[in-house]
Design a protein around this motif. Structure first.
Motif, PDB file in Angstrom:
ATOM      1  N   ALA A 200      -3.043 -11.873  -7.648  1.00 25.69           N
ATOM      2  CA  ALA A 200      -2.295 -12.252  -6.446  1.00 25.69           C
ATOM      3  C   ALA A 200      -1.395 -11.113  -5.990  1.00 25.69           C
ATOM      4  CB  ALA A 200      -1.479 -13.513  -6.723  1.00 25.69           C
ATOM      5  N   ARG A 201      -0.811 -10.392  -6.935  1.00 27.09           N
ATOM      6  CA  ARG A 201       0.040  -9.259  -6.550  1.00 27.09           C
ATOM      7  C   ARG A 201      -0.785  -8.144  -5.915  1.00 27.09           C
ATOM      8  NH1 ARG A 201       2.666 -10.725 -11.511  1.00 27.09           N
ATOM      9  NH2 ARG A 201       1.447  -9.188 -12.692  1.00 27.09           N
ATOM     10  N   VAL A 202      -1.994  -7.924  -6.417  1.00 27.20           N
ATOM     11  CA  VAL A 202      -2.866  -6.894  -5.843  1.00 27.20           C
ATOM     12  C   VAL A 202      -3.206  -7.216  -4.393  1.00 27.20           C
ATOM     13  CG1 VAL A 202      -5.184  -5.879  -5.950  1.00 27.20           C
ATOM     14  CG2 VAL A 202      -3.837  -6.132  -8.045  1.00 27.20           C
ATOM     15  N   PHE A 203      -3.518  -8.482  -4.113  1.00 29.66           N
ATOM     16  CA  PHE A 203      -3.970  -8.867  -2.775  1.00 29.66           C
ATOM     17  C   PHE A 203      -2.826  -9.345  -1.875  1.00 29.66           C
ATOM     18  CE2 PHE A 203      -8.112  -9.443  -5.020  1.00 29.66           C
ATOM     19  CZ  PHE A 203      -8.871  -8.583  -4.224  1.00 29.66           C
ATOM     20  N   ALA A 204      -1.593  -9.173  -2.320  1.00 32.38           N
ATOM     21  CA  ALA A 204      -0.462  -9.739  -1.582  1.00 32.38           C
ATOM     22  C   ALA A 204      -0.256  -9.086  -0.220  1.00 32.38           C
ATOM     23  CB  ALA A 204       0.814  -9.626  -2.421  1.00 32.38           C
ATOM     24  N   ASN A 205      -0.540  -7.803  -0.090  1.00 32.66           N
ATOM     25  CA  ASN A 205      -0.279  -7.091   1.159  1.00 32.66           C
ATOM     26  C   ASN A 205      -1.518  -7.134   2.039  1.00 32.66           C
ATOM     27  OD1 ASN A 205       0.301  -5.194   3.218  1.00 32.66           O
ATOM     28  ND2 ASN A 205       1.752  -4.155   1.871  1.00 32.66           N
ATOM     29  N   ALA A 206      -1.531  -8.042   3.000  1.00 32.07           N
ATOM     30  CA  ALA A 206      -2.700  -8.216   3.858  1.00 32.07           C
ATOM     31  C   ALA A 206      -2.844  -7.113   4.896  1.00 32.07           C
ATOM     32  CB  ALA A 206      -2.640  -9.576   4.556  1.00 32.07           C
ATOM     33  N   ARG A 207      -1.780  -6.351   5.148  1.00 30.83           N
ATOM     34  CA  ARG A 207      -1.815  -5.366   6.215  1.00 30.83           C
ATOM     35  C   ARG A 207      -2.228  -3.974   5.761  1.00 30.83           C
ATOM     36  NH1 ARG A 207      -2.396  -6.625  11.028  1.00 30.83           N
ATOM     37  NH2 ARG A 207      -1.263  -4.805  11.758  1.00 30.83           N
ATOM     38  N   SER A 208      -2.118  -3.690   4.459  1.00 33.33           N
ATOM     39  CA  SER A 208      -2.308  -2.309   4.022  1.00 33.33           C
ATOM     40  C   SER A 208      -3.261  -2.214   2.841  1.00 33.33           C
ATOM     41  CB  SER A 208      -0.956  -1.688   3.643  1.00 33.33           C
ATOM     42  OG  SER A 208      -1.135  -0.424   3.054  1.00 33.33           O
ATOM     43  N   GLY A 209      -4.426  -1.617   3.086  1.00 34.45           N
ATOM     44  CA  GLY A 209      -5.359  -1.359   1.996  1.00 34.45           C
ATOM     45  C   GLY A 209      -4.790  -0.367   0.996  1.00 34.45           C
ATOM     46  N   GLN A 210      -4.023   0.598   1.472  1.00 35.92           N
ATOM     47  CA  GLN A 210      -3.421   1.570   0.563  1.00 35.92           C
ATOM     48  C   GLN A 210      -2.440   0.886  -0.385  1.00 35.92           C
ATOM     49  OE1 GLN A 210      -3.952   5.273   0.452  1.00 35.92           O
ATOM     50  NE2 GLN A 210      -3.278   4.478  -1.523  1.00 35.92           N
ATOM     51  N   ALA A 211      -1.634  -0.029   0.137  1.00 37.46           N
ATOM     52  CA  ALA A 211      -0.672  -0.742  -0.714  1.00 37.46           C
ATOM     53  C   ALA A 211      -1.390  -1.590  -1.761  1.00 37.46           C
ATOM     54  CB  ALA A 211       0.242  -1.614   0.144  1.00 37.46           C
ATOM     55  N   ARG A 212      -2.529  -2.173  -1.389  1.00 30.69           N
ATOM     56  CA  ARG A 212      -3.276  -2.993  -2.355  1.00 30.69           C
ATOM     57  C   ARG A 212      -3.857  -2.115  -3.469  1.00 30.69           C
ATOM     58  NH1 ARG A 212      -4.916  -5.320   2.571  1.00 30.69           N
ATOM     59  NH2 ARG A 212      -6.989  -4.373   2.497  1.00 30.69           N
ATOM     60  N   VAL A 213      -4.403  -0.956  -3.100  1.00 28.88           N
ATOM     61  CA  VAL A 213      -4.957  -0.058  -4.111  1.00 28.88           C
ATOM     62  C   VAL A 213      -3.844   0.478  -5.015  1.00 28.88           C
ATOM     63  CG1 VAL A 213      -6.148   2.141  -4.478  1.00 28.88           C
ATOM     64  CG2 VAL A 213      -6.977   0.549  -2.743  1.00 28.88           C
ATOM     65  N   ASN A 214      -2.706   0.819  -4.433  1.00 31.16           N
ATOM     66  CA  ASN A 214      -1.573   1.246  -5.254  1.00 31.16           C
ATOM     67  C   ASN A 214      -1.218   0.190  -6.290  1.00 31.16           C
ATOM     68  OD1 ASN A 214      -1.465   3.480  -3.595  1.00 31.16           O
ATOM     69  ND2 ASN A 214       0.401   2.858  -2.517  1.00 31.16           N
ATOM     70  N   GLN A 215      -1.173  -1.072  -5.845  1.00 37.83           N
ATOM     71  CA  GLN A 215      -0.804  -2.156  -6.755  1.00 37.83           C
ATOM     72  C   GLN A 215      -1.873  -2.372  -7.812  1.00 37.83           C
ATOM     73  OE1 GLN A 215       2.191  -3.486  -6.637  1.00 37.83           O
ATOM     74  NE2 GLN A 215       1.784  -4.713  -8.473  1.00 37.83           N
ATOM     75  N   LEU A 216      -3.133  -2.173  -7.459  1.00 42.20           N
ATOM     76  CA  LEU A 216      -4.217  -2.280  -8.440  1.00 42.20           C
ATOM     77  C   LEU A 216      -3.982  -1.308  -9.590  1.00 42.20           C
ATOM     78  CD1 LEU A 216      -7.099  -3.251  -9.299  1.00 42.20           C
ATOM     79  CD2 LEU A 216      -7.991  -1.363  -7.912  1.00 42.20           C
ATOM     80  N   PHE A 217      -3.624  -0.079  -9.275  1.00 37.79           N
ATOM     81  CA  PHE A 217      -3.385   0.905 -10.334  1.00 37.79           C
ATOM     82  C   PHE A 217      -2.124   0.588 -11.141  1.00 37.79           C
ATOM     83  CE2 PHE A 217      -6.084   3.799  -7.618  1.00 37.79           C
ATOM     84  CZ  PHE A 217      -7.112   3.887  -8.543  1.00 37.79           C
TER      85      PHE A 217
ATOM     86  N   ARG B 298      -7.528   8.206  -4.198  1.00 36.01           N
ATOM     87  CA  ARG B 298      -6.964   9.553  -4.292  1.00 36.01           C
ATOM     88  C   ARG B 298      -5.557   9.601  -3.691  1.00 36.01           C
ATOM     89  NH1 ARG B 298     -12.263  10.456  -2.535  1.00 36.01           N
ATOM     90  NH2 ARG B 298     -11.582  10.912  -0.397  1.00 36.01           N
ATOM     91  N   ASP B 299      -5.374   8.896  -2.573  1.00 32.65           N
ATOM     92  CA  ASP B 299      -4.073   8.903  -1.912  1.00 32.65           C
ATOM     93  C   ASP B 299      -3.024   8.096  -2.660  1.00 32.65           C
ATOM     94  OD1 ASP B 299      -5.173  10.477   0.029  1.00 32.65           O
ATOM     95  OD2 ASP B 299      -5.345   8.893   1.547  1.00 32.65           O
ATOM     96  N   ALA B 300      -3.450   7.321  -3.651  1.00 35.15           N
ATOM     97  CA  ALA B 300      -2.470   6.569  -4.446  1.00 35.15           C
ATOM     98  C   ALA B 300      -1.616   7.500  -5.302  1.00 35.15           C
ATOM     99  CB  ALA B 300      -3.192   5.550  -5.338  1.00 35.15           C
ATOM    100  N   ARG B 301      -2.103   8.703  -5.580  1.00 36.34           N
ATOM    101  CA  ARG B 301      -1.394   9.603  -6.502  1.00 36.34           C
ATOM    102  C   ARG B 301       0.023   9.929  -6.039  1.00 36.34           C
ATOM    103  NH1 ARG B 301      -7.047  12.763  -7.135  1.00 36.34           N
ATOM    104  NH2 ARG B 301      -7.871  11.496  -8.854  1.00 36.34           N
ATOM    105  N   PRO B 302       0.225  10.404  -4.806  1.00 40.80           N
ATOM    106  CA  PRO B 302       1.615  10.687  -4.404  1.00 40.80           C
ATOM    107  C   PRO B 302       2.478   9.440  -4.299  1.00 40.80           C
ATOM    108  CG  PRO B 302       0.101  10.990  -2.554  1.00 40.80           C
ATOM    109  CD  PRO B 302      -0.740  10.834  -3.774  1.00 40.80           C
ATOM    110  N   HIS B 303       1.858   8.291  -4.014  1.00 37.86           N
ATOM    111  CA  HIS B 303       2.626   7.046  -3.932  1.00 37.86           C
ATOM    112  C   HIS B 303       3.145   6.620  -5.305  1.00 37.86           C
ATOM    113  CE1 HIS B 303       1.704   5.907   0.288  1.00 37.86           C
ATOM    114  NE2 HIS B 303       0.563   6.546   0.079  1.00 37.86           N
ATOM    115  N   LEU B 304       2.354   6.859  -6.343  1.00 39.34           N
ATOM    116  CA  LEU B 304       2.697   6.364  -7.681  1.00 39.34           C
ATOM    117  C   LEU B 304       3.396   7.411  -8.549  1.00 39.34           C
ATOM    118  CD1 LEU B 304      -0.573   4.359  -8.447  1.00 39.34           C
ATOM    119  CD2 LEU B 304       1.609   3.492  -7.600  1.00 39.34           C
ATOM    120  N   ARG B 305       3.343   8.662  -8.132  1.00 43.48           N
ATOM    121  CA  ARG B 305       3.942   9.728  -8.947  1.00 43.48           C
ATOM    122  C   ARG B 305       5.434   9.509  -9.200  1.00 43.48           C
ATOM    123  NH1 ARG B 305       2.525  14.063  -6.025  1.00 43.48           N
ATOM    124  NH2 ARG B 305       0.426  13.917  -6.887  1.00 43.48           N
ATOM    125  N   PRO B 306       6.237   9.042  -8.214  1.00 39.87           N
ATOM    126  CA  PRO B 306       7.662   8.816  -8.498  1.00 39.87           C
ATOM    127  C   PRO B 306       7.895   7.801  -9.622  1.00 39.87           C
ATOM    128  CG  PRO B 306       7.290   8.874  -6.135  1.00 39.87           C
ATOM    129  CD  PRO B 306       5.944   8.837  -6.778  1.00 39.87           C
TER     130      PRO B 306
END
Length: 408
Positions: free
Chosen positions: A284-301, A328-336
């Motif tokens: 549910a947390r992975v699919f919580a953001n209906a507007r952003s595929g990037q946010a869902r992939v970030n949460q998956l990782f 690939r774009d999840a890397r800068p989002h998750l690095r912090p």
């Protein structure tokens, strides 16, 4: 949402904004925040993108399955094993062929996995469970399994049945429930069927998978009239054959002992459906953001760390044309947060192995939170940016992760 010349525009997770109510324009941000007309659709252009504009990259959420996918198994099918170590003489050439093919077992289980994933079509539908399929699609799974096995093993079409292997005709059968394979009249001899009977008692390859338990099986049997289901007529007391509406019959429970199971019987390593086997809360947390595929992939990782994540999972979570780019774009989002998203590049594989993680192959990723450590720390480590990094423990405070190397 933004407005441009009277159009309502919505972000598509990148730097593009799309007008979902008109095919007239797509716009992109310029430096300084201005919008620029990037492309104009020619009404005469034969564009698939225009036809799909209302559904492309649209997010779809599916409920958790409320029931198991497989029907109830009778006791005789719960434990599959070969009574004899060697196959019957007429099946020996087929068994030998499957065993002699390079990495046949590995290829077989992935052909089954891919068949189900193709029907789920998670990138376009968001589906991740067999139960999300329509009845028509479920009925089609057997055909998809046959097609995938045909392509994987480059099987020759038979003159009478699906395939021909070493000059032997055989059919491929799939059932979502063990024991429920449907056998047509043309597969066996029976004088009562007249000219609809088979020219011989033909062999069948019986296949089955369960995504719920990550199990699968494949077996061979020579189909005969006696090995198919019979029942006692309540009026006359005589034995009669049991057919369905298509004049097909199922194997009798007594015939289970006559099946030669490839690789020994029931297998427990169907490639795992990661989304299906996640906890409902994590999913549910992975699919919580209906507007952003990037946010869902970030949460998956974030949710699935130190496990390989395959392309199909990323496609289903992102539900976008460029879903792998989101990984690939999840890397800068998750690095912090101290997280690495490791891919298939050789330099990345080295990092994974040094940290004691599975090394991703092409189309796979693995995420892990890391912290800097000194030489006294006994954990496995990798050197990045001139420092030692190890897998973080739960009580380690977050530290921004280093950049992954591009080359060895």
């Amino acid at each position: 949402m933004a407005t441009w010349q009277g159009l309502e525009l919505y972000p598509d997770d990148g730097d593009a904004w799309t007008d979902v109510d008109s095919p007239r324009a797509q716009l992109s941000f310029l430096e300084g925040g201005d919008l620029e007309l990037a492309a104009t659709t020619n009404p005469q252009q034969n564009s698939r993108a225009r036809a799909l504009r209302r559904r492309r990259n649209a997010f779809r959420l599916h409920l958790d399955p409320s029931a198991s996918r497989s029907g109830a198994e009778s006791a005789v099918w719960k434990s599959l094993s070969n009574i004899e170590p060697e196959p019957p003489r007429e099946l020996a050439p087929l068994v030998d062929w499957f065993y002699s093919e390079d990495e046949s077992r590995e290829r077989f289980r992935w052909a089954l996995r891919d068949g189900l994933d193709e029907l789920l079509d998670g990138q376009r539908t968001g589906r991740w469970a067999y139960q999300h399929l329509s009845p028509t699609e479920k009925a089609h799974l057997g055909t998809v399994v046959e097609i995938n096995l045909t392509k994987e093993f480059d099987l020759e079409s038979g003159e009478l049945l699906d395939w021909q292997i070493r000059g032997i005709e055989l059919d491929c059968k799939y059932s979502q429930t063990l024991g429920n394979w449907e056998i047509p009249l043309e597969m066996y001899r029976c004088d009562d069927h007249g000219d609809r009977q088979g020219r011989s008692d033909f062999p069948a390859l019986l296949t089955w998978l369960s995504d719920d338990s990550s199990e699968w099986a494949a077996g061979l049997i020579t189909v005969t009239d006696k090995r198919l289901r019979w029942m006692t007529d309540k009026t006359t007391g005589a034995w009669r054959r049991v057919y369905n509406a298509d004049r097909k019959r199922r194997l009798s429970d007594a015939a289970a002992k006559d099946i030669f199971w490839l690789w020994g019987g029931r297998q427990s390593d169907l490639p795992r459906n990661l989304l299906l086997h996640m906890s409902p809360e994590a999913r549910a947390r992975v699919f919580a953001n209906a507007r952003s595929g990037q946010a869902r992939v970030n949460q998956l990782f974030r949710e699935v760390q130190q496990q390989l994540i395959g392309r199909q999972t990323v496609l289903t979570v992102a539900q976008q044309d460029d879903a792998p780019k989101r990984a690939r774009d999840a890397r800068p989002h998750l690095r912090p947060d101290g997280m690495l998203v490791i891919g298939h590049e050789l330099a990345h594989q080295r990092v994974a192995r040094e940290l004691g993680l599975p090394a991703p192959a092409k189309g796979e990723w693995i995420s892990v939170r890391v912290v800097p450590v000194n030489e006294a720390d006994t954990r496995k480590f990798t050197v990045l940016d001139g420092k030692r990094w190890a897998k973080a423990r739960n009580d380690d405070p977050p530290t921004p992760a280093p950049l992954l190397p591009r080359t060895l």
